[in-house]
Design an enzyme around this catalytic site. Structure first.
Site, short mmCIF file in Angstrom:
data_model
loop_
_atom_site.label_atom_id
_atom_site.label_comp_id
_atom_site.label_asym_id
_atom_site.label_seq_id
_atom_site.Cartn_x
_atom_site.Cartn_y
_atom_site.Cartn_z
N HIS A 45 0.82 -1.23 0.00
CA HIS A 45 0.00 0.00 0.00
C HIS A 45 0.85 1.27 0.00
O HIS A 45 0.30 2.37 -0.03
CB HIS A 45 -0.92 0.04 1.22
CG HIS A 45 -1.89 -1.10 1.29
ND1 HIS A 45 -2.74 -1.42 0.26
CD2 HIS A 45 -2.14 -2.01 2.27
CE1 HIS A 45 -3.48 -2.48 0.60
NE2 HIS A 45 -3.12 -2.86 1.81
N ASP A 80 -2.28 -11.27 -1.15
CA ASP A 80 -2.83 -10.62 0.03
C ASP A 80 -4.27 -10.23 -0.33
O ASP A 80 -4.55 -9.91 -1.49
CB ASP A 80 -2.01 -9.37 0.36
CG ASP A 80 -2.43 -8.69 1.65
OD1 ASP A 80 -1.73 -8.85 2.66
OD2 ASP A 80 -3.47 -7.99 1.64
N HIS A 82 -6.03 -7.69 0.33
CA HIS A 82 -6.24 -6.27 0.01
C HIS A 82 -5.53 -5.92 -1.30
O HIS A 82 -4.47 -6.46 -1.59
CB HIS A 82 -5.71 -5.40 1.15
CG HIS A 82 -6.31 -5.76 2.48
ND1 HIS A 82 -5.66 -6.57 3.39
CD2 HIS A 82 -7.51 -5.46 3.01
CE1 HIS A 82 -6.46 -6.73 4.46
NE2 HIS A 82 -7.59 -6.06 4.25
N ASP A 157 -4.11 -13.16 4.98
CA ASP A 157 -5.39 -12.55 5.35
C ASP A 157 -6.64 -12.94 4.53
O ASP A 157 -7.74 -12.50 4.89
CB ASP A 157 -5.27 -11.02 5.49
CG ASP A 157 -4.60 -10.33 4.33
OD1 ASP A 157 -4.42 -10.99 3.28
OD2 ASP A 157 -4.26 -9.14 4.46
#
Ligand code: ZN
Length: 220
Positions: A45, A80, A82, A157
């Site tokens: 991110h 991941d 996200h 996750d």
């Protein structure tokens, strides 16, 4: 600090620098040995101008740049849960980098940056549908990227017990995911640098067990 979600400290800076250094070492080792891992990293991110979403610096993009011109074509497989918005933004103008991701659709970040090949999954997606999508798209990603090196973000996750994930994979499903990635890259002769990325299970031991299984899978 609001965007980053972590309080600034000198130790945080040191940790963030070392995490990038470890991904660099892992990538170099992967080029020698075929596979290597950083027990951290995958901070996807982070943008050029600022850190976001628990990510201070973008390790994968930094290392991608550091390895030029020795390595020209790279593939980022970001599993991941996200979306790797920072990585997508930083690699948008890099014709030799290809990004492939499977994301939770209704999850952070809410302002998306498109990657090269993405699959967005609804809340509660279970093993079968996830693995189906992965086995369908991974060969396409490898074929289109023709990579000399792959960065794999093995986020823990997408796990059902994750506090921030919203998907419903089992630990066995995540292990099967890692094997698919390992075998797909191995068959194509692509060295892989594994990073751990996110994992927020309750209890945290579940995340550790998933991470351990990832490392075990890639050492086989
Ligand atoms: Zn994540």
């Amino acid at each position: 600090m609001l965007a980053l979600g972590l309080p600034w400290s000198e130790r945080l800076v040191e940790r963030a620098r070392r995490a990038v250094g470890a991904t660099h070492e892992a990538a170099r080792a992967a080029l020698e040995d075929g596979v290597a891992a950083n027990l951290g990293g995958g901070t996807h991110h982070a943008f050029a101008d600022a850190g976001r979403g628990f990510c201070v610096f973008n390790d994968v993009v930094t290392v991608r740049q550091a390895l030029r011109p020795r390595v020209r074509r790279v593939l980022v497989v970001d599993l991941d849960v996200h979306q790797g918005d920072g990585t997508h933004a930083l690699l948008a103008d890099d014709p030799d980098a290809f990004t492939f991701a499977i994301n939770g659709f209704r999850n952070y970040p809410f302002k998306r940056v498109p990657g090269d090949l993405e699959l967005d999954l609804p809340d509660g997606t279970e093993d079968e549908r996830y693995l189906d999508g992965l086995s369908r798209l991974l060969p396409r990603a490898i074929a289109r990227a023709r990579p000399e090196l792959c960065f794999y973000l093995a986020g823990a996750d997408p796990y059902a017990g994750d506090r921030l994930g919203r998907l419903a994979l089992t630990s066995a499903g995540l292990a099967a995911r890692d094997r698919l990635v390992r075998d797909g890259l191995r068959a194509a002769g692509v060295p892989v640098c594994v990073t751990l990325a996110g994992g927020y299970a309750e209890p945290i031991e579940d995340t550790v067990a998933i991470n351990l299984e990832t490392v075990r899978t890639f050492s086989e």
